[in-house]
Design a protein around this motif. Structure first.
Motif, PDB file in Angstrom:
ATOM      1  N   GLU A  48      40.184  48.528  43.581  1.00 23.84           N
ATOM      2  CA  GLU A  48      40.272  49.950  43.891  1.00 23.84           C
ATOM      3  C   GLU A  48      41.039  50.210  45.186  1.00 23.84           C
ATOM      4  N   GLY A  49      40.819  49.348  46.167  1.00 19.73           N
ATOM      5  CA  GLY A  49      41.443  49.571  47.470  1.00 19.73           C
ATOM      6  C   GLY A  49      42.905  49.188  47.534  1.00 19.73           C
ATOM      7  N   HIS A  50      43.347  48.234  46.668  1.00 21.33           N
ATOM      8  CA  HIS A  50      44.721  47.750  46.776  1.00 21.33           C
ATOM      9  C   HIS A  50      45.468  47.707  45.439  1.00 21.33           C
ATOM     10  N   GLY A  51      44.824  48.151  44.379  1.00 19.23           N
ATOM     11  CA  GLY A  51      45.508  48.164  43.096  1.00 19.23           C
ATOM     12  C   GLY A  51      45.781  46.784  42.546  1.00 19.23           C
ATOM     13  N   GLY A  52      44.986  45.804  42.962  1.00 18.27           N
ATOM     14  CA  GLY A  52      45.184  44.429  42.510  1.00 18.27           C
ATOM     15  C   GLY A  52      44.072  43.967  41.595  1.00 18.27           C
ATOM     16  N   THR A  53      43.929  42.660  41.480  1.00 19.71           N
ATOM     17  CA  THR A  53      42.868  42.085  40.656  1.00 19.71           C
ATOM     18  C   THR A  53      42.232  40.912  41.390  1.00 19.71           C
ATOM     19  N   LEU A  54      40.950  40.721  41.148  1.00 22.57           N
ATOM     20  CA  LEU A  54      40.234  39.552  41.665  1.00 22.57           C
ATOM     21  C   LEU A  54      39.609  38.851  40.471  1.00 22.57           C
ATOM     22  N   THR A  55      40.075  37.656  40.179  1.00 25.77           N
ATOM     23  CA  THR A  55      39.609  36.919  39.011  1.00 25.77           C
ATOM     24  C   THR A  55      39.053  35.569  39.428  1.00 25.77           C
ATOM     25  N   VAL A  56      38.327  34.934  38.499  1.00 25.94           N
ATOM     26  CA  VAL A  56      37.710  33.649  38.790  1.00 25.94           C
ATOM     27  C   VAL A  56      37.914  32.699  37.622  1.00 25.94           C
ATOM     28  N   GLU A  57      38.165  31.449  37.935  1.00 28.36           N
ATOM     29  CA  GLU A  57      38.215  30.367  36.958  1.00 28.36           C
ATOM     30  C   GLU A  57      37.296  29.269  37.464  1.00 28.36           C
ATOM     31  N   SER A  58      36.462  28.731  36.584  1.00 31.07           N
ATOM     32  CA  SER A  58      35.502  27.736  37.028  1.00 31.07           C
ATOM     33  C   SER A  58      35.268  26.692  35.949  1.00 31.07           C
ATOM     34  N   VAL A  59      35.158  25.455  36.393  1.00 33.40           N
ATOM     35  CA  VAL A  59      34.835  24.343  35.496  1.00 33.40           C
ATOM     36  C   VAL A  59      33.556  23.692  36.026  1.00 33.40           C
ATOM     37  N   PRO A  60      32.450  23.802  35.284  1.00 33.50           N
ATOM     38  CA  PRO A  60      31.199  23.199  35.741  1.00 33.50           C
ATOM     39  C   PRO A  60      31.389  21.723  36.081  1.00 33.50           C
ATOM     40  N   GLY A  61      30.901  21.363  37.256  1.00 39.76           N
ATOM     41  CA  GLY A  61      31.012  19.978  37.704  1.00 39.76           C
ATOM     42  C   GLY A  61      32.289  19.664  38.451  1.00 39.76           C
ATOM     43  N   GLU A  62      33.261  20.588  38.424  1.00 42.75           N
ATOM     44  CA  GLU A  62      34.551  20.318  39.073  1.00 42.75           C
ATOM     45  C   GLU A  62      34.882  21.302  40.191  1.00 42.75           C
TER      46      GLU A  62
END
Length: 239
Positions: free
Chosen positions: A196-210
């Motif tokens: 909302e503040g910058h017109g961008g995106t915040l995403t996450v990628e995760s691999v359990p154990g890594e």
């Protein structure tokens, strides 16, 4: 020692070469010259290194605590990321090594104080994730330019986020931390600042154990002027 040497050069009181040598030996032995010759340069070098570290921390604190403004302005995102890493290094150093990988970036129109808080929150979360594994890890903070967007990535070698938890991490008040350690507000506020503040995106990628990687994408040109007028959150702190 200089005074001794200058005294021996005084021609008004001529003495023999052997006596000159003996006086020099006595003077050097009296101050442990060999020890000082070895230790003084090292001490000066360590002092200069210490001064440089203090200067770096002071500059980082000045950058990190820069007062935000409602309007966005061009800023050096790499400088902000570096400042945040410097500010958090002591807190993180017990559990992880911090690695910086910075690309050449154009000035980014943003609210740099708000983004500093986002980076701080993500780095501290990464350190917490590594600490929970019981083993030392690595936190990598990288920037890149992707078309008209700049990208800041914070990666850790922690235990990763379980698949059933991943969809909930941006929900307000959701936390997997023990009582007293997490409020469940950090990630929702961080996403609000970026989206909302910058017109961008915040995403996450995760691999359990890594491990886990959070990626903040921000338009280098900032929000359109009409959008900036209604831009959202400017949190005093994210945690």
């Amino acid at each position: 020692m200089v005074e001794v040497y200058r005294g021996l050069l005084d021609t008004s009181n001529p003495i023999g070469w052997i006596e000159r040598q003996e006086r020099v030996r006595q003077a050097e032995a009296g101050i442990d010259f060999d020890y000082l010759e070895k230790e003084i340069p090292s001490a000066v070098e360590q002092t200069l290194e210490g001064i440089d570290r203090v200067s770096t921390i002071v500059r980082a604190m000045k950058t990190f605590s820069h007062q935000g403004h409602k309007e966005q302005a061009p800023a050096d995102l790499n400088e902000a990321v570096t400042a945040t890493v410097t500010v958090t290094r002591h807190q993180v150093s017990d559990v992880a090594d911090l690695v910086l990988e910075l690309a050449d970036l154009p000035p980014v129109r943003c609210n740099i104080a708000d983004l500093n808080q986002v980076f701080l929150n993500l780095i501290v979360n990464a350190a917490d994730a590594i600490e929970e594994t019981g083993r030392r890890g690595v936190i990598t903070v990288a920037t890149a330019l992707d078309g008209e967007e700049v990208v800041a990535r914070i990666s850790d070698t922690g235990g990763g986020i379980p698949e059933d938890v991943l969809p909930k991490i941006f929900d307000p008040f959701f936390t997997t931390k023990d009582v007293g350690r997490g409020s469940g507000q950090g990630l929702p506020l961080a996403r609000g600042v970026v989206q909302e503040g910058h017109g961008g995106t915040l995403t996450v990628e995760s691999v359990p154990g890594e491990g886990t990687t959070f990626s903040a994408r921000i338009p280098a040109g900032g929000l359109a002027e009409k959008e900036a007028d209604v831009a959202a959150p400017s949190p005093a702190a994210v945690g």
